[in-house]
Design a protein around this motif. Structure first.
Motif, short mmCIF file in Angstrom:
data_model
loop_
_atom_site.label_atom_id
_atom_site.label_comp_id
_atom_site.label_asym_id
_atom_site.label_seq_id
_atom_site.Cartn_x
_atom_site.Cartn_y
_atom_site.Cartn_z
N TYR A 1 24.44 43.37 -57.93
CA TYR A 1 25.13 44.60 -57.79
C TYR A 1 25.15 45.71 -58.90
O TYR A 1 25.08 46.74 -58.77
N ARG A 2 25.21 45.13 -59.98
CA ARG A 2 24.87 45.66 -61.33
C ARG A 2 23.70 46.55 -61.47
O ARG A 2 23.57 47.60 -61.94
N GLN A 3 22.64 45.64 -61.06
CA GLN A 3 21.10 46.15 -61.12
C GLN A 3 20.88 47.18 -59.98
O GLN A 3 20.37 48.28 -60.19
N HIS A 4 21.25 46.92 -58.67
CA HIS A 4 20.93 47.70 -57.60
C HIS A 4 22.13 48.56 -57.10
O HIS A 4 21.86 49.85 -56.49
N GLY A 5 23.29 48.47 -57.56
CA GLY A 5 24.38 49.15 -56.77
C GLY A 5 24.60 48.67 -55.37
O GLY A 5 24.08 47.73 -55.02
N GLY A 6 25.56 49.21 -54.67
CA GLY A 6 25.91 48.86 -53.50
C GLY A 6 27.43 49.10 -53.26
O GLY A 6 28.24 49.51 -53.96
N THR A 7 27.71 48.33 -51.96
CA THR A 7 29.22 48.76 -51.65
C THR A 7 29.86 46.96 -51.27
O THR A 7 29.76 46.56 -50.09
N PRO A 8 29.99 46.19 -52.37
CA PRO A 8 30.40 44.93 -52.15
C PRO A 8 31.44 44.53 -51.26
O PRO A 8 31.74 43.60 -50.79
N TRP A 9 32.54 45.55 -51.05
CA TRP A 9 33.63 45.42 -50.49
C TRP A 9 33.40 45.34 -48.99
O TRP A 9 34.12 45.01 -48.17
N LEU A 10 32.15 45.72 -48.55
CA LEU A 10 31.84 45.54 -47.26
C LEU A 10 30.83 44.49 -46.87
O LEU A 10 30.38 44.24 -45.58
N TYR A 11 30.86 43.67 -47.99
CA TYR A 11 29.91 42.30 -47.79
C TYR A 11 30.63 41.32 -46.74
O TYR A 11 31.86 41.29 -46.72
N ARG A 12 29.87 40.74 -45.64
CA ARG A 12 30.57 40.19 -44.54
C ARG A 12 31.36 41.02 -43.71
O ARG A 12 32.36 40.38 -42.87
N HIS A 13 31.37 42.26 -43.80
CA HIS A 13 32.01 43.00 -42.90
C HIS A 13 31.09 43.77 -41.90
O HIS A 13 31.61 44.03 -41.00
N HIS A 14 30.08 44.05 -42.43
CA HIS A 14 28.93 44.72 -41.49
C HIS A 14 27.67 43.82 -41.58
O HIS A 14 27.21 43.62 -42.81
N THR A 15 27.03 43.86 -40.64
CA THR A 15 25.61 43.32 -40.58
C THR A 15 24.74 43.94 -41.40
O THR A 15 24.58 45.14 -41.20
N VAL A 16 24.03 43.40 -42.22
CA VAL A 16 22.97 43.97 -43.07
C VAL A 16 21.59 43.50 -42.31
O VAL A 16 21.28 42.25 -42.40
N PHE A 17 20.82 44.40 -41.60
CA PHE A 17 19.58 43.92 -41.04
C PHE A 17 18.51 44.57 -41.32
O PHE A 17 17.47 44.40 -40.78
N GLY A 18 18.56 45.68 -42.64
CA GLY A 18 17.33 46.05 -43.21
C GLY A 18 17.57 46.63 -44.42
O GLY A 18 18.53 46.64 -44.86
N GLN A 19 16.38 47.08 -45.18
CA GLN A 19 16.55 47.63 -46.57
C GLN A 19 15.50 48.72 -46.78
O GLN A 19 14.16 48.42 -46.18
N ILE A 20 15.71 49.71 -47.30
CA ILE A 20 14.71 50.77 -47.60
C ILE A 20 13.42 50.15 -48.42
O ILE A 20 13.48 49.55 -49.43
N LEU A 21 12.23 50.73 -48.07
CA LEU A 21 11.24 50.37 -48.49
C LEU A 21 10.86 51.46 -49.38
O LEU A 21 10.34 51.46 -50.69
N GLU A 22 10.66 52.62 -48.63
CA GLU A 22 10.33 53.90 -49.42
C GLU A 22 11.31 55.04 -49.02
O GLU A 22 11.77 55.13 -47.83
N GLY A 23 11.76 56.03 -49.89
CA GLY A 23 12.57 56.98 -49.58
C GLY A 23 13.86 57.20 -49.82
O GLY A 23 14.60 57.85 -49.50
N TYR A 24 13.92 56.52 -51.20
CA TYR A 24 15.12 56.67 -51.73
C TYR A 24 15.55 58.11 -52.25
O TYR A 24 16.75 58.49 -52.37
N ASP A 25 14.56 58.83 -52.45
CA ASP A 25 14.53 60.16 -52.76
C ASP A 25 15.44 60.92 -51.60
O ASP A 25 16.29 61.86 -51.69
N VAL A 26 14.80 60.61 -50.46
CA VAL A 26 15.26 61.29 -49.18
C VAL A 26 16.74 60.81 -48.83
O VAL A 26 17.64 61.56 -48.64
N LEU A 27 16.94 59.64 -49.05
CA LEU A 27 18.29 58.96 -49.05
C LEU A 27 19.29 60.06 -49.98
O LEU A 27 20.51 60.39 -49.70
N ASP A 28 18.82 60.16 -51.20
CA ASP A 28 19.82 60.93 -52.29
C ASP A 28 20.17 62.41 -51.61
O ASP A 28 21.21 63.04 -51.81
N ALA A 29 18.88 62.68 -51.20
CA ALA A 29 18.95 64.39 -50.69
C ALA A 29 20.00 64.50 -49.62
O ALA A 29 20.66 65.42 -49.51
#
Length: 263
Positions: free
Chosen positions: A201-229
């Motif tokens: 979490y320190r390395q990547h960031g995230g929302t650890p308080w949602l762990y095992r509360h919401h299904t994680v079913f994917g991960q960004i490959l490309e487009g973090y700049d679009v996410l930021d925008a």
């Protein structure tokens, strides 16, 4: 006597904690569902390159660009099937990101655009699929739900919170309360994190308080700049973008290392 700086820090901390508790209670209830046991270590494969022929998606957002995401079909087969089928049938075309909170997440998938609509491909809610190896790190594609088991439909969100969010939280916890990050997560959210998971979490960031509360079913490959925008757009008091952020289409493709550099 406390200095003004100390008072402001404490106020920020209390506001942050109150906001995060409110978010969890709104989205995921205040209880813990699923098994409690965690495997050692972090989700080392979550950011790995997909294998040749794996299914991935290109989420094309009008005026912003494309976010490409890989799927975790083995860990979350229902969520992946639901999203992929909807995408292939054009269900998400023209649908907006109706809820955007910078340094938290962007949420879409509701054809009504209200945040209260949408349905799964089965016409009813489906079960959560929690995995010890997948976490709501920055860029994670997750199912939205009402906080009750089996309420996944069509809505999803992508985590925007970065490593700065975790760093700032750790600093405030340490300075104002003498708490370590892992202690805070266990006390406030009944979530036990290993040393490896905390470091991830320190390395990547995230929302650890949602762990095992919401299904994680994917991960960004490309487009973090679009996410930021998208996460940076102006929003109203209800966290709705003032100017609609619209998904033009979602393409479902087979991954090839030969074309991955073109994403």
């Amino acid at each position: 006597m406390e200095t003004r700086s100390s008072e402001l820090k404490k106020r920020r901390m209390m506001m942050f904690m109150a906001a995060m508790f409110a978010v969890v209670c709104l989205w995921a209830g205040c209880g813990k569902s699923g098994e409690e046991e965690k495997e050692e270590g972090a989700a080392t494969d979550q950011f790995a390159e997909p294998s040749e022929g794996d299914t991935y998606a290109r989420i094309n957002i009008k005026d912003f660009g494309t976010i490409s995401v890989r799927f975790f079909e083995k860990e979350a087969p229902l969520a992946v099937e639901n999203f992929v089928t909807h995408a292939r049938e054009g269900y998400y075309d023209g649908v907006s990101f109706h809820r955007v909170i910078k340094d938290f997440m962007i949420q879409g998938g509701d054809p009504d655009g209200t945040g209260r609509g949408g349905e799964s491909i089965w016409g009813k809610g489906f079960e959560d699929e929690f995995s010890d190896g997948l976490h709501p790190f920055r860029g994670a594609l997750c199912m939205a739900n009402t906080g009750q088991p089996g309420t996944n439909e069509s809505q999803f969100f992508i985590v925007h919170a970065g490593e700065d969010s975790i760093r700032q939280l750790e600093e405030l916890l340490s300075e104002e309360y003498g708490l370590a990050f892992a202690e805070y997560m266990e006390t406030a959210y009944d979530t036990k994190l290993t040393d490896g998971q905390v470091e991830a979490y320190r390395q990547h960031g995230g929302t650890p308080w949602l762990y095992r509360h919401h299904t994680v079913f994917g991960q960004i490959l490309e487009g973090y700049d679009v996410l930021d925008a998208v996460a940076g757009v102006e929003t109203d008091a209800e966290n709705r973008p003032v100017t609609p952020v619209v998904i033009e289409s979602v393409e479902i493709l087979e991954y090839s290392k030969e074309i991955s550099t073109d994403m």
